[in-house]
Design a protein around this motif. Structure first.
Motif, PDB file in Angstrom:
ATOM      1  N   SER A  80       0.807  -1.216   0.000  1.00 25.63           N
ATOM      2  CA  SER A  80       0.000   0.000   0.000  1.00 25.63           C
ATOM      3  C   SER A  80       0.837   1.262   0.000  1.00 25.63           C
ATOM      4  N   ASN A  81       2.135   1.144   0.269  1.00 21.54           N
ATOM      5  CA  ASN A  81       2.997   2.320   0.282  1.00 21.54           C
ATOM      6  C   ASN A  81       3.536   2.671  -1.099  1.00 21.54           C
ATOM      7  N   GLY A  82       3.056   2.000  -2.151  1.00 20.64           N
ATOM      8  CA  GLY A  82       3.472   2.331  -3.503  1.00 20.64           C
ATOM      9  C   GLY A  82       4.744   1.662  -3.943  1.00 20.64           C
ATOM     10  N   HIS A  83       5.272   0.746  -3.138  1.00 18.15           N
ATOM     11  CA  HIS A  83       6.487   0.038  -3.513  1.00 18.15           C
ATOM     12  C   HIS A  83       6.169  -1.441  -3.704  1.00 18.15           C
ATOM     13  N   ASP A  84       5.416  -1.746  -4.754  1.00 12.14           N
ATOM     14  CA  ASP A  84       5.101  -3.144  -5.045  1.00 12.14           C
ATOM     15  C   ASP A  84       6.394  -3.918  -5.254  1.00 12.14           C
ATOM     16  N   GLU A  85       6.376  -5.196  -4.875  1.00 13.64           N
ATOM     17  CA  GLU A  85       7.631  -5.929  -4.769  1.00 13.64           C
ATOM     18  C   GLU A  85       7.622  -7.260  -5.499  1.00 13.64           C
ATOM     19  N   LEU A  86       8.810  -7.628  -5.974  1.00 13.16           N
ATOM     20  CA  LEU A  86       9.127  -8.986  -6.383  1.00 13.16           C
ATOM     21  C   LEU A  86       9.957  -9.594  -5.260  1.00 13.16           C
ATOM     22  N   LEU A  87       9.521 -10.766  -4.774  1.00 14.04           N
ATOM     23  CA  LEU A  87      10.159 -11.392  -3.629  1.00 14.04           C
ATOM     24  C   LEU A  87      10.754 -12.741  -4.021  1.00 14.04           C
ATOM     25  N   ASP A 128       3.012   2.302  -9.441  1.00 17.37           N
ATOM     26  CA  ASP A 128       1.960   1.484  -8.852  1.00 17.37           C
ATOM     27  C   ASP A 128       1.512   0.442  -9.875  1.00 17.37           C
ATOM     28  N   VAL A 129       1.800  -0.798  -9.600  1.00 16.37           N
ATOM     29  CA  VAL A 129       1.524  -1.893 -10.521  1.00 16.37           C
ATOM     30  C   VAL A 129       0.376  -2.757 -10.017  1.00 16.37           C
ATOM     31  N   SER A 130       0.317  -2.980  -8.696  1.00 18.80           N
ATOM     32  CA  SER A 130      -0.564  -3.985  -8.097  1.00 18.80           C
ATOM     33  C   SER A 130      -0.350  -5.315  -8.809  1.00 18.80           C
ATOM     34  N   PRO A 131       0.842  -5.898  -8.656  1.00 18.95           N
ATOM     35  CA  PRO A 131       1.184  -7.095  -9.430  1.00 18.95           C
ATOM     36  C   PRO A 131       0.270  -8.264  -9.103  1.00 18.95           C
ATOM     37  N   SER A 132      -0.147  -8.964 -10.142  1.00 15.87           N
ATOM     38  CA  SER A 132      -1.020 -10.120  -9.994  1.00 15.87           C
ATOM     39  C   SER A 132      -0.721 -11.081 -11.138  1.00 15.87           C
ATOM     40  N   GLY A 133      -0.415 -12.311 -10.790  1.00 12.86           N
ATOM     41  CA  GLY A 133      -0.036 -13.296 -11.791  1.00 12.86           C
ATOM     42  C   GLY A 133       1.461 -13.295 -11.994  1.00 12.86           C
ATOM     43  N   LEU A 134       2.055 -14.503 -12.008  1.00 11.28           N
ATOM     44  CA  LEU A 134       3.498 -14.636 -12.133  1.00 11.28           C
ATOM     45  C   LEU A 134       3.808 -16.007 -12.715  1.00 11.28           C
ATOM     46  N   ALA A 135       4.688 -16.019 -13.702  1.00  3.56           N
ATOM     47  CA  ALA A 135       5.105 -17.289 -14.302  1.00  3.56           C
ATOM     48  C   ALA A 135       6.602 -17.258 -14.543  1.00  3.56           C
ATOM     49  N   VAL A 136       7.248 -18.399 -14.328  1.00  7.55           N
ATOM     50  CA  VAL A 136       8.639 -18.606 -14.731  1.00  7.55           C
ATOM     51  C   VAL A 136       8.622 -19.144 -16.153  1.00  7.55           C
ATOM     52  N   VAL A 137       9.344 -18.492 -17.057  1.00  8.41           N
ATOM     53  CA  VAL A 137       9.305 -18.856 -18.477  1.00  8.41           C
ATOM     54  C   VAL A 137      10.387 -19.880 -18.778  1.00  8.41           C
ATOM     55  N   ASN A 138       9.966 -21.054 -19.216  1.00 10.55           N
ATOM     56  CA  ASN A 138      10.937 -22.048 -19.709  1.00 10.55           C
ATOM     57  C   ASN A 138      10.383 -22.819 -20.894  1.00 10.55           C
ATOM     58  N   GLY A 139       9.274 -22.347 -21.481  1.00 11.05           N
ATOM     59  CA  GLY A 139       8.693 -23.009 -22.642  1.00 11.05           C
ATOM     60  C   GLY A 139       9.509 -22.777 -23.901  1.00 11.05           C
ATOM     61  N   GLU A 140       9.464 -23.734 -24.799  1.00 11.17           N
ATOM     62  CA  GLU A 140      10.261 -23.677 -26.025  1.00 11.17           C
ATOM     63  C   GLU A 140       9.824 -22.572 -26.971  1.00 11.17           C
ATOM     64  N   HIS A 141       8.638 -22.010 -26.770  1.00 15.33           N
ATOM     65  CA  HIS A 141       8.120 -20.982 -27.676  1.00 15.33           C
ATOM     66  C   HIS A 141       8.756 -19.611 -27.437  1.00 15.33           C
ATOM     67  N   TYR A 142       9.553 -19.478 -26.380  1.00 17.85           N
ATOM     68  CA  TYR A 142      10.145 -18.184 -26.031  1.00 17.85           C
ATOM     69  C   TYR A 142      11.644 -18.378 -25.777  1.00 17.85           C
ATOM     70  N   PRO A 143      12.397 -18.670 -26.833  1.00 16.00           N
ATOM     71  CA  PRO A 143      13.807 -19.051 -26.647  1.00 16.00           C
ATOM     72  C   PRO A 143      14.662 -17.960 -26.010  1.00 16.00           C
ATOM     73  N   GLN A 144      14.308 -16.685 -26.193  1.00 14.47           N
ATOM     74  CA  GLN A 144      15.107 -15.597 -25.635  1.00 14.47           C
ATOM     75  C   GLN A 144      14.678 -15.211 -24.222  1.00 14.47           C
ATOM     76  N   TRP A 145      13.656 -15.864 -23.712  1.00 13.20           N
ATOM     77  CA  TRP A 145      13.116 -15.509 -22.390  1.00 13.20           C
ATOM     78  C   TRP A 145      13.397 -16.576 -21.332  1.00 13.20           C
ATOM     79  N   GLN A 146      14.231 -17.541 -21.616  1.00  9.49           N
ATOM     80  CA  GLN A 146      14.419 -18.659 -20.695  1.00  9.49           C
ATOM     81  C   GLN A 146      14.876 -18.170 -19.316  1.00  9.49           C
ATOM     82  N   GLY A 147      14.149 -18.618 -18.272  1.00  5.27           N
ATOM     83  CA  GLY A 147      14.468 -18.232 -16.909  1.00  5.27           C
ATOM     84  C   GLY A 147      13.957 -16.878 -16.507  1.00  5.27           C
ATOM     85  N   ASN A 148      13.338 -16.147 -17.441  1.00  2.00           N
ATOM     86  CA  ASN A 148      12.741 -14.852 -17.115  1.00  2.00           C
ATOM     87  C   ASN A 148      11.427 -15.055 -16.368  1.00  2.00           C
TER      88      ASN A 148
END
Length: 372
Positions: free
Chosen positions: A236-243, A287-307
């Protein structure tokens, strides 16, 4: 259930696309497009993408919708769900052994207008009904229906289940280690605390707690290749986080802004201080209000591996987060040229594609495909 053929899946997407348009995305590494898979959803919250092309979507208003081969079906047989404010039917996830057992796990608000608790249940799909439904877990302290009920689910490689519970609008509860609110819990498939939970035998801690000091985790994902647990949290303080979640540790809510000093006052356990708080891996600059998160390792996104791919409720944006082998954030890319709508969930399916759940009363499910 037999796996959909490529032709059947193309036909299914074509049916959905007849009512909604594809959206092209020119990103830093790859040209992509968002292809509609399902539409006309009512306050969608979570999506389980099952083997064979079956999509199971939870709607906060208390319904489960399934989509298969372009056909929509509402599922009956859910337990009593209290819908009010942010309370209602929440996340949904298939068990790792779904092809053998058919178990679907889901979280929801159990109770009435006087008080509710975030609960976990499971059941099996049988046509248009959920059968063999059983409640497995309920947080230990009920409160008035309101904000920050949670919840997200994610399976670990050892087939234990992570479940987030929000602070229920009371920040001090996130620092009470004898209260499930404001925590990420680790449960076995029967809803019990595994014997190797980090705080199982520690005095002053509930045995299900895996980490605490959380406000409202609405994105939870496991990177099995790097043995990491990632979460995104609205602050709520405007510092949405990745943990980067640490087992048995305090992740700091509430320690900033209007709630400053809460950590110094301590929790019921009294076994930690401010120096022991885990710092976020990344703080969003808007202010993002992050919702939804996925680790990318599918073959359809070769440049995004581990993102990581993160959605934004308030920003209505998608973010690609580049993470180094040392778990440092190396860069963040905004993927959309214009707002998509409030992003509710982001998941990678067993087909290796990323799926994005968006919207309120007119919600949509999109599949992220290479634009070839």
């Amino acid at each position: 259930m037999e796996r959909l053929s490529a032709i059947s899946l193309t036909m299914a997407l074509a049916v959905a696309s007849a009512h909604a348009e594809e959206k092209p995305m020119d990103t830093e590494h790859q040209n992509l497009r968002l292809v509609p898979v399902a539409e006309n959803l009512e306050q969608p919250w979570g999506v389980a993408v099952l083997p064979g092309g079956l999509f199971v979507i939870s709607e906060r208003t208390g319904q489960i919708q399934t989509f298969y081969n372009g056909e929509r079906q509402e599922v009956e047989g859910l337990p009593g769900i209290h819908v009010e404010g942010q309370a209602g039917l929440l996340d949904i996830a298939a068990s790792p052994d779904y092809p053998d057992t058919g178990w679907l796990y889901f979280t929801y608000s159990n109770g009435d207008t006087g008080s509710t608790a975030t609960a976990l249940a499971r059941g099996r799909l049988a046509g248009d009904r959920l059968v063999d439904v059983e409640e497995l877990f309920e947080q230990n302290r009920r409160s008035e229906p309101g904000p920050q009920a949670g919840s997200r689910l994610a399976w670990l490689e050892d087939d234990t289940l992570l479940m987030s519970v929000g602070d229920r609008g009371s920040p001090e509860r996130a620092q009470d280690t004898q209260d499930h609110a404001g925590s990420i819990l680790r449960l076995d498939p029967q809803g019990l605390a595994p014997e190797d939970n980090p705080l199982l035998e520690e005095a002053g801690y509930l045995p299900e707690i895996y980490s605490w000091g959380h406000r409202h985790v609405l994105g939870l994902a496991v990177d099995e290749d790097r043995d990491n647990i990632w979460a995104v949290e609205a602050r709520s303080n405007g510092h949405d986080e990745l943990l980067l979640i640490q087992r048995g540790e305090n992740h700091g809510w509430a320690d900033e802004g209007e709630d400053s000093g809460m950590l110094e006052r301590g929790a019921s356990s009294g076994f930690f201080n401010e120096d022991e708080v885990v710092e976020p891996a990344y703080r969003f600059s808007e202010d993002v209000s992050p919702s939804g998160l996925a680790v990318v390792n599918g073959e359809h996104y070769p440049q995004w591996q581990g993102n990581l791919l993160v959605g934004g409720l308030e920003s209505e944006q998608l973010y690609r987060i580049e993470v180094t082998d040392g778990n440092e954030v190396a860069g963040v890319e905004e993927l959309l040229d214009e707002p998509l709508g409030p992003v509710r969930d982001v998941r990678q399916g067993p087909d290796g594609y990323l799926y994005v759940l968006v919207g309120d009363e007119n919600g949509m499910l999109y599949r992220l495909e290479p634009n070839e």
